[in-house]
Design a protein around this motif. Structure first.
Motif, mmCIF file in Angstrom:
data_model
loop_
_atom_site.group_PDB
_atom_site.id
_atom_site.type_symbol
_atom_site.label_atom_id
_atom_site.label_comp_id
_atom_site.label_asym_id
_atom_site.label_seq_id
_atom_site.Cartn_x
_atom_site.Cartn_y
_atom_site.Cartn_z
ATOM 1 N N VAL A 228 -40.662 -52.466 10.006
ATOM 2 C CA VAL A 228 -40.995 -53.629 9.255
ATOM 3 C C VAL A 228 -41.940 -54.613 9.634
ATOM 4 O O VAL A 228 -42.618 -55.255 8.966
ATOM 5 C CB VAL A 228 -39.644 -54.591 9.455
ATOM 6 N N ARG A 229 -42.233 -54.507 10.888
ATOM 7 C CA ARG A 229 -43.399 -55.349 11.646
ATOM 8 C C ARG A 229 -44.749 -54.914 11.013
ATOM 9 O O ARG A 229 -45.633 -55.546 10.587
ATOM 10 C CB ARG A 229 -43.359 -55.326 13.284
ATOM 11 N N GLY A 230 -44.582 -53.436 10.899
ATOM 12 C CA GLY A 230 -46.049 -53.119 10.282
ATOM 13 C C GLY A 230 -46.074 -53.281 9.083
ATOM 14 O O GLY A 230 -47.118 -53.593 8.479
ATOM 15 N N ALA A 231 -44.886 -53.153 8.054
ATOM 16 C CA ALA A 231 -45.201 -53.650 6.657
ATOM 17 C C ALA A 231 -45.703 -55.049 6.515
ATOM 18 O O ALA A 231 -46.172 -55.553 5.789
ATOM 19 C CB ALA A 231 -43.837 -53.328 5.852
ATOM 20 N N ARG A 232 -44.878 -56.163 7.347
ATOM 21 C CA ARG A 232 -45.474 -57.379 7.422
ATOM 22 C C ARG A 232 -46.690 -57.610 7.745
ATOM 23 O O ARG A 232 -47.485 -58.438 7.163
ATOM 24 C CB ARG A 232 -44.588 -58.235 8.547
#
Length: 448
Positions: A228-232
């Motif tokens: 999720v952090r990478g997508a954010r």
């Protein structure tokens, strides 16, 4: 922190930098439509802000449910098809060591997939394998009536209840489904299954960052927070406020459409890392289902190099010049292995002694790139600094944002899939499903 990079330098034998730049005004317009919800398919745009909207409570709930299955199960079957299957499988396959399945001990349950085909042998072999095993089920279906997963769930649910009893089976089954409607919601409420919701405004092929993808990935033991952090992080890098010339998703969309207009009707997604195979399968659905409409759209295919250089390589090099390729490259492997010197040198490889295997792989990649460009195949290169959950999150959001822009450039609705229903109607008619009596009569007459 490093980020995904996009290299378009290999396409300028077929199109010009000016042809890419010419898309700037429309790209900006289409990004505004995506974010304002004023374009086609605007009832399925929940994925745009999803990376920033996933709450700590939601992540913790998914992780808690995953731990519950991990404690009770050695195997968890994730049941789903299309977007309810490919995203999770792509991430799990990319992050799982290549020979993990052959290990005798595992740190998390092995995630097995079902409901993505109607193979009788596949299901029979799965039932035989799971008999007397500690297993659980994640059933992913908006309606609960999609044929492929519904058959798999009916069979595997019966096996699980036979082995552990109905009460314990309730603890080992999780339903990911609609919040209020559908057969699976009705069953889950009746049986008391743990449930997660598939958001109404997110289509299946964009759902990997919902419980559809996050729950199986968490069960497999991987860090969904990093995903999720990478997508954010990627969301910020491809936001509508980012100038066109600095926005990788907008540039990728523009490059694809420029090449399409130049007669390049086929895009091949390639990789030089064996664990990226299912990334290609996920990408094929994302782009094929989003853009293949109104008798328009780039045909999507995928290859795994260097293996497919010894099968598809000839066609790519010298076949019809209607193709371009996009290569996903991993800058740095997670391990180090060097080629040793051999005194006899019968294989003639001593010139490679001391080199890392990845250096040979990178030179193969570069050699292929030059050969294909020289052979009339434009090359787009996407580089991930390394293969981990964070960068896969970046890659997924990059592709999702790009397909939204690209679909609008193609002047289609990138968020529906009306053509998917054609085979279902014929199948239901041939199976004489109630309510399809007229269709049954008509298709049987055609097939006489």
């Amino acid at each position: 922190m490093k980020t995904l990079t996009l290299d378009l330098s290999g396409i300028y034998t077929a199109v010009t930098p000016q042809s890419i730049q010419a898309w700037e005004e429309k790209s900006n317009q289409y990004q505004q439509q995506l974010h304002a919800g004023t374009g086609l398919g605007n009832d399925f745009l929940g994925w745009i802000n999803l990376p920033c909207e996933i709450s700590e409570e939601q992540l913790s709930s998914i992780e808690e449910a995953a731990r519950g299955l991990q404690e009770r199960c050695d195997y968890v079957v994730s049941i789903g098809i299309g977007g309810s299957y490919l995203g999770a499988r792509a991430v799990i396959e990319a992050l799982t060591p290549s020979f993990e399945a052959y290990q005798t001990k595992h740190t998390a349950p092995q995630v097995i997939f079902a409901g993505h085909n109607i193979g009788e042998d596949y299901l029979s072999e799965l039932v035989a394998f799971l008999r007397d095993k500690r297993f659980g089920l994640i059933n992913i279906s908006k309606s609960g009536t999609t044929t492929e997963p519904a058959i798999a769930f009916r069979i595997l649910k019966a096996l699980l209840e036979e082995q552990v009893g109905r009460e314990e089976a309730r603890e080992r089954i999780i339903a990911v489904t609609d919040k209020a409607r559908g057969a699976l919601r009705t069953l889950a409420d009746k049986e008391g299954y743990k449930t997660f919701i598939i958001p109404d405004d997110i289509g299946g092929r964009f759902s990997v960052l919902t419980p559809v993808g996050l729950l199986p990935i968490a069960v497999a033991g991987f860090d969904i927070r990093e995903l999720v952090r990478g997508a954010r992080e990627m969301k910020a890098l491809v936001d509508e406020s980012v100038p066109f010339a600095e926005n990788p998703s907008a540039l990728y969309a523009a490059a694809r459409n420029s090449l399409y207009q130049a007669g390049k009707k086929i895009e091949i997604l390639g990789n030089f890392h064996p664990r990226l195979h299912y990334i290609g399968e996920w990408w094929k659905q994302l782009y094929g289902e989003s853009e293949g409409k109104d008798h328009k759209g780039i045909f999507n295919a995928s290859v795994d190099f260097s293996a497919d250089l010894h099968s598809m390589g000839q066609w790519i090099q010298e076949g019809e010049r209607s193709i371009f390729e996009t290569i996903v490259s991993i800058a740095e492997p997670n391990t180090t292995l060097r080629i040793e010197s051999d005194e006899a040198n019968l294989d003639g490889l001593n010139y490679l002694a001391g080199k890392r295997v990845d250096e040979v792989n990178k030179m193969a990649e570069l050699g292929v790139r030059v050969a294909h460009i020289d052979g009339g195949v434009p090359n787009i290169r996407i580089v991930l600094p390394k293969l981990d959950a964070y960068y896969i999150g970046q890659l997924f959001y990059f592709f999702e944002k790009a397909v939204g822009i690209s679909g609008y450039m193609l002047e289609v609705n990138p968020f529906n899939q009306p053509g998917v229903e054609a085979y279902k109607k014929n199948m239901f008619a041939l199976l004489e499903k109630p309510g399809f009596e007229a269709e049954t009569e008509a298709i049987k007459a055609r097939l006489k």
